[in-house]
Enzyme design. Structure first.
Site, PDB file in Angstrom:
ATOM      1  N   MET A 131       0.685  -1.231   0.174  1.00 59.23           N
ATOM      2  CA  MET A 131       0.012  -0.167   0.046  1.00 59.23           C
ATOM      3  C   MET A 131       0.874   1.076  -0.050  1.00 59.23           C
ATOM      4  O   MET A 131       0.324   2.210   0.450  1.00 59.23           O
ATOM      5  CB  MET A 131      -0.870  -0.232   1.135  1.00 59.23           C
ATOM      6  CG  MET A 131      -1.968  -1.088   1.350  1.00 59.23           C
ATOM      7  SD  MET A 131      -3.490  -1.102   2.266  1.00 59.23           S
ATOM      8  CE  MET A 131      -2.954  -0.419   3.800  1.00 59.23           C
ATOM      9  N   GLY A 132       2.193   1.122  -0.298  1.00 58.77           N
ATOM     10  CA  GLY A 132       2.885   2.230  -0.491  1.00 58.77           C
ATOM     11  C   GLY A 132       3.544   2.751   0.897  1.00 58.77           C
ATOM     12  O   GLY A 132       3.337   2.174   2.025  1.00 58.77           O
TER      13      GLY A 132
ATOM     14  N   HIS B 248       8.870   1.126   3.421  1.00 57.91           N
ATOM     15  CA  HIS B 248       9.992   1.113   4.527  1.00 57.91           C
ATOM     16  C   HIS B 248      10.865  -0.056   4.223  1.00 57.91           C
ATOM     17  O   HIS B 248      10.404  -0.803   3.158  1.00 57.91           O
ATOM     18  CB  HIS B 248       9.352   0.995   5.957  1.00 57.91           C
ATOM     19  CG  HIS B 248       8.311   0.217   6.198  1.00 57.91           C
ATOM     20  ND1 HIS B 248       8.400  -1.279   6.060  1.00 57.91           N
ATOM     21  CD2 HIS B 248       6.869   0.032   6.443  1.00 57.91           C
ATOM     22  CE1 HIS B 248       7.509  -1.970   6.559  1.00 57.91           C
ATOM     23  NE2 HIS B 248       6.202  -0.975   6.380  1.00 57.91           N
TER      24      HIS B 248
ATOM     25  N   HIS C 110       9.157  -3.662   3.583  1.00 60.84           N
ATOM     26  CA  HIS C 110       8.523  -3.682   2.173  1.00 60.84           C
ATOM     27  C   HIS C 110       9.982  -4.162   1.241  1.00 60.84           C
ATOM     28  O   HIS C 110       9.752  -4.963   0.398  1.00 60.84           O
ATOM     29  CB  HIS C 110       8.129  -2.558   1.640  1.00 60.84           C
ATOM     30  CG  HIS C 110       6.841  -2.003   2.153  1.00 60.84           C
ATOM     31  ND1 HIS C 110       6.755  -0.817   2.869  1.00 60.84           N
ATOM     32  CD2 HIS C 110       5.478  -2.551   2.274  1.00 60.84           C
ATOM     33  CE1 HIS C 110       5.541  -0.595   3.464  1.00 60.84           C
ATOM     34  NE2 HIS C 110       4.839  -1.657   3.123  1.00 60.84           N
TER      35      HIS C 110
ATOM     36  N   GLY D 205       4.305 -10.262   3.954  1.00 56.60           N
ATOM     37  CA  GLY D 205       5.083 -10.534   5.294  1.00 56.60           C
ATOM     38  C   GLY D 205       4.373 -11.145   6.185  1.00 56.60           C
ATOM     39  O   GLY D 205       3.173 -10.914   6.571  1.00 56.60           O
TER      40      GLY D 205
END
Ligand code: AMP
Length: 284
Positions: A21-22, A25, A28, A138
């Protein structure tokens, strides 16, 4: 996106997809790094999915950082970024949903009604559009990765779901795009999730297996932090996500805790060292 993915498939390349979802960090980026080791091309998606936010949740204020995200992805060596608009994903008249029954209703699903239906629907759509060989998720979102794995199995998808370990700050706080909501005091308090998981680990390492006893220790740790309000703290079977009475099989300690107004989740995965072993292996 479909055309580019079709082209890569026709060249028999191994496609990896990393849905996000942008507000990217290092968590990701760890998924991207893993994908880069196993796939080419690696495609990242950024889509703040309105259907996984409840009416009183943070959809409109969810952090959006498209320019710096796309720079980070370029630096990480991502081959393509798929960043559709909500209207492209859910045009007028959109009416098809994917739901994993049972598993979607517990824990996160019970605290956030409709959340997982939104997640599995958008992930299914992303997997249909890209048709990757591998898709990376994740374990920080343990129930989500379990659900997506179940969906891929139930719907005979040709994508293998790869679940990757959480990346943490040096003080143990799991990286999350929502950590930017925390003020300085709350940021300090937010380590209480990790401290509670550590406390559970100490008990387990000392031989405690009773779930109620473990929960008491976790609640005591969380209760000592004045900025923290517990949503749930549960010990669940790693397959079914049903609460367990005694730790004997692979399981999760799952936490959802409000720090001020910010809701954070974290977990500890544990499993017996070998099938009959009393000794446990801990995965933070
Ligand atoms: P999000 O952008 O929060 O939807 O997350 C996109 C993907 O990154 C999901 O599969 C998350 O589980 C994963 N993720 C989020 N935080 C972390 C973290 N701290 N470490 C590793 N993966 C993460």
């Amino acid at each position: 996106m479909k055309e580019a993915a079709r082209q890569a498939r026709s060249e028999s390349r191994v496609i990896g997809l990393v849905p996000t979802m942008g507000a990217l960090h290092a968590g990701h980026l760890s998924l991207i790094k893993r994908a880069k080791r196993e796939c080419s091309p690696v495609i990242a998606s950024i889509f703040v999915n309105p259907k996984q936010f409840g009416p009183n949740e943070d959809f409109s204020k969810y952090p959006r950082a498209f320019d710096s995200d796309s720079e980070k992805l370029q630096r990480a060596g991502v081959d393509a970024l798929f960043a559709p608009e909500p209207r492209e994903i859910y045009p007028d008249g959109y009416s098809t949903y994917v739901n994993v029954d049972g598993l979607s209703d517990r824990l996160e699903g019970s605290s956030r009604p409709g959340h997982f239906r939104g997640v599995t629907t958008v992930v299914m759509k992303l997997l249909q559009i890209v048709q990757p060989n591998f898709a990376y998720f994740g374990r920080k979102d343990a129930q989500q990765s379990r659900l997506v794995t179940q969906m891929a199995r139930d719907l005979n998808l040709d994508t293998e779901i790869v679940v990757c370990p959480p990346v943490r700050e040096p003080d143990g706080l799991a990286l999350s795009s929502r950590n930017v909501y925390l003020n300085a005091d709350e940021r300090k308090a937010a380590t209480v999730l990790y401290r509670a998981l550590e406390a559970a680990k100490s008990e387990l390492a000392a031989g405690v297996r009773d779930a109620l006893q473990l929960q008491a220790v976790i609640q005591r740790t969380l209760g000592a932090e004045r900025h923290a309000r517990v949503d749930y703290a549960e010990i669940v079977d790693a397959e079914s996500f049903e609460p367990i009475v005694r730790v004997s099989k692979p399981c999760y300690v799952l936490l959802a805790v409000f720090i001020g107004k910010t809701r954070l989740i974290d977990n500890l995965y544990l499993e017996p060292k070998s099938p009959d072993s009393e000794e446990l292996v801990f995965h933070f």
